[in-house]
Design an enzyme around this catalytic site. Structure first.
Site, PDB file in Angstrom:
ATOM      1  N   SER A 176       0.847  -1.190   0.000  1.00 47.85           N
ATOM      2  CA  SER A 176       0.000   0.000   0.000  1.00 47.85           C
ATOM      3  C   SER A 176       0.883   1.240   0.000  1.00 47.85           C
ATOM      4  O   SER A 176       2.109   1.134  -0.032  1.00 47.85           O
ATOM      5  CB  SER A 176      -0.900   0.004   1.234  1.00 47.85           C
ATOM      6  OG  SER A 176      -0.132   0.358   2.363  1.00 47.85           O
ATOM      7  N   LYS A 177       0.231   2.376   0.100  1.00 41.84           N
ATOM      8  CA  LYS A 177       0.947   3.658   0.103  1.00 41.84           C
ATOM      9  C   LYS A 177       2.070   3.698   1.130  1.00 41.84           C
ATOM     10  O   LYS A 177       3.091   4.302   0.899  1.00 41.84           O
ATOM     11  CB  LYS A 177      -0.028   4.783   0.444  1.00 41.84           C
ATOM     12  CG  LYS A 177      -0.906   5.198  -0.690  1.00 41.84           C
ATOM     13  CD  LYS A 177      -1.702   6.407  -0.259  1.00 41.84           C
ATOM     14  CE  LYS A 177      -3.027   6.417  -0.988  1.00 41.84           C
ATOM     15  NZ  LYS A 177      -4.079   7.068  -0.282  1.00 41.84           N
ATOM     16  N   ARG A 178       1.787   3.081   2.277  1.00 41.73           N
ATOM     17  CA  ARG A 178       2.799   3.023   3.338  1.00 41.73           C
ATOM     18  C   ARG A 178       4.163   2.601   2.829  1.00 41.73           C
ATOM     19  O   ARG A 178       5.186   2.994   3.343  1.00 41.73           O
ATOM     20  CB  ARG A 178       2.408   1.941   4.355  1.00 41.73           C
ATOM     21  CG  ARG A 178       1.471   2.298   5.416  1.00 41.73           C
ATOM     22  CD  ARG A 178       1.536   1.248   6.524  1.00 41.73           C
ATOM     23  NE  ARG A 178       1.687  -0.129   6.076  1.00 41.73           N
ATOM     24  CZ  ARG A 178       0.688  -0.929   5.744  1.00 41.73           C
ATOM     25  NH1 ARG A 178      -0.538  -0.487   5.775  1.00 41.73           N
ATOM     26  NH2 ARG A 178       0.902  -2.173   5.369  1.00 41.73           N
ATOM     27  N   GLY A 204       5.658   3.164   0.047  1.00 45.27           N
ATOM     28  CA  GLY A 204       6.405   4.010  -0.895  1.00 45.27           C
ATOM     29  C   GLY A 204       5.515   4.555  -1.979  1.00 45.27           C
ATOM     30  O   GLY A 204       4.354   4.848  -1.748  1.00 45.27           O
TER      31      GLY A 204
END
Ligand code: GLU
Length: 505
Positions: A268-270, A272
């Protein structure tokens, strides 16, 4: 006759079905509610590779029925990312929102054939029923709204309560039995229908839900294979039922296992960059490397090949080589692959890719295209990203640059002896004839023998002096391309720098 799914012998709903051709037709069906991220790009790629391998067609369908969350900007971003990756669709993109009438017709057809029933309850009323069920320790199920579980239509009609114009939603009546299909990745897959509640196919405002729209569109587009993330696995039994109820043969499904971040959680966005294009813009990744990397996330060619270009991938791709277990996103592998692709690419192609990075770090480079080509041809062998290409190319053009701190600490540990060795190297560089890599290597090694030290003790400090870093292509090629004059200048500059170290503390 009831078939293996347990469906009752109701008449097939009447809707038009496109002729299926024998060549596969696949689609990538993103919702334009966000960027094209790594997972979506991989789904697009697998569909594309399958279509190209089989001589089939690869289509794009923008699933934009959620008007509030969809945006034209995201649609554009998805298309430009696909263009960057080289995943061109074979037909004009389809917009799901354009199929609204057809979706409604499909819903009506299901209603008329008894596969669906009307529900006049409002959302508030349903919420109340849910609360009541909860208070009684039960789970609310839509199927409890059926007046006639045996299969006649007319359920929930009582809720009209004398108001004939009251809006209604359509609910799909999930039959008893099991729903099963052959999944190209997971093999034979079955769901017990009792675990699937009846579900909405058309909301009371007349908008279709995803389950219906997707099937209606896939039938309309004559899709033969649905290759998508296995987060959709729980939707599939509902969709399989709708296909069969509409009298269409379900496509072959291939549910691709998800991609995990290095922490074992779903990517997910976490973890990168959110969009695939950010890998190009912010990390200097080539499209060929990205495609190669994405292909190996959950698929393998069946041999030990790793560096593959698009045509290799097309040739090798098959659904039965999609791995059953999740794959882990490894950013270092992406960089490594990028380096491999960089070293294979034509310098001229890299020049065009690296232009904007270069204009920042080496403004003069564009003035000498011939030399630029030579420099890129040299540095591409050692760089892993386009940013590194630019950084490694810069010392060949710009007058001043900083010495990397780690390189100085490692290779210029003792400023006095380093300065003495550099002075001797300046002599070699000034005098070697002809000024080419072979002669320079011969003379440097001779100097190392004279000083009774290893050649490495000269090469590493010299590299820091010439390019300011601990990494560069072969030092003799660097010298040759940098030229005698500039090389000597760099060495002298380094000696001045070293002379100041003790004074500065
Ligand atoms: N629009 C769905 C999504 O973005 C894909 C639907 C499908 O592939 O069937 O996940």
């Amino acid at each position: 006759m009831a078939d293996a799914t347990g469906l009752q012998p109701a008449p097939k709903a009447k809707i038009a079905i496109s002729d299926q051709t024998s060549a596969p037709r696949v689609r990538f069906a993103p919702s334009p509610t966000g960027f094209l991220h790594v997972g979506g790009a991989r789904t697009a790629l697998f569909n594309y590779l399958f279509a190209r391998h089989t001589g089939g067609s690869f289509l794009l369908r923008i699933e934009d029925t959620d008007r509030e969350r969809s945006s034209a900007e995201m649609t554009e971003q998805i298309q430009s990312s696909m263009a960057w990756l080289g995943l061109e669709a074979d037909e004009e993109p389809v917009h799901q929102a354009d199929g609204l009438e057809r979706h409604r017709e499909a819903a009506d057809a299901l209603l008329n054939a008894g596969y669906a029933y009307r529900c006049y309850l409002t959302q508030e009323e349903i919420a109340e029923l849910r609360e009541e069920a909860k208070a009684d320790g039960r789970v609310f199920r839509y199927r409890s709204l059926r007046l006639d579980p045996a299969g006649e239509s007319g359920e929930a009609e009582v809720a009209r309560e004398g108001d004939p114009d009251r809006p209604f939603a359509l609910l799909y009546r999930v039959p008893d039995g099991v729903t099963e299909w052959e999944d190209a990745v997971h093999g034979h897959t079955r769901f017990a229908n009792e675990n699937l509640d009846d579900f909405i196919i058309l909301r009371s405002d007349g908008t279709p839900v995803y389950q219906l729209a997707v099937v209606s569109d896939d039938i309309d587009m004559a899709i033969t294979h649905v290759i998508r993330g296995d987060d959709h696995l729980s939707n599939t039994p509902r969709q399989v039922m709708i296909y069969r109820a509409l009298g269409a043969e379900p496509p072959v499904f291939a549910h691709v296992p998800m991609i995990l971040g290095p922490d074992g959680k779903r990517l997910s966005k976490r973890h990168g960059a959110t969009s695939v294009e950010a890998y190009r813009d912010e990390r200097g990744i080539l499209s060929a490397a990205m495609v190669n990397f994405l292909a190996l996330l959950g698929w393998s060619p069946g041999d030990d090949r790793e560096v593959m270009d698009l045509s290799d991938l097309i040739e090798a791709f098959s659904l039965d080589r999609i791995l059953k277990k999740s794959s882990v996103f490894d950013a270092r592998k992406l960089e490594w692959l990028n380096g491999q692709h960089l070293s294979r690419l034509d310098a001229a192609v890299i020049v065009s890719e690296v232009q904007s990075d270069l204009s920042e770090v080496a403004p003069g480079a564009a003035d000498d295209p011939e030399r630029l080509l030579q420099v890129i041809g040299l540095v591409k062998t050692r760089a892993r990203t386009l940013g590194e290409v630019a950084r490694q190319a810069a010392p060949f053009f710009s007058g001043d640059f900083d010495y990397e701190e780690t390189a100085v600490r490692k290779h210029w540990k003792d400023p006095i002896s380093t300065a003495i060795r550099l002075a001797a190297l300046a002599g070699v560089v000034s005098e070697t004839e002809p000024f080419d890599a072979t002669s320079l290597e011969r003379e440097l090694r001779a100097l190392a023998d004279t000083l009774e030290i290893s050649a490495a003790k000269l090469i590493h400090p010299l590299r820091v002096a010439l390019v300011g870093a601990a990494v560069s292509p072969g030092i003799f090629e660097v010298l040759e391309l940098m030229g005698r004059e500039r090389s000597v200048e760099r060495i002298e500059h380094a000696r001045e720098y070293l002379a100041r170290i003790p004074a500065d503390g």
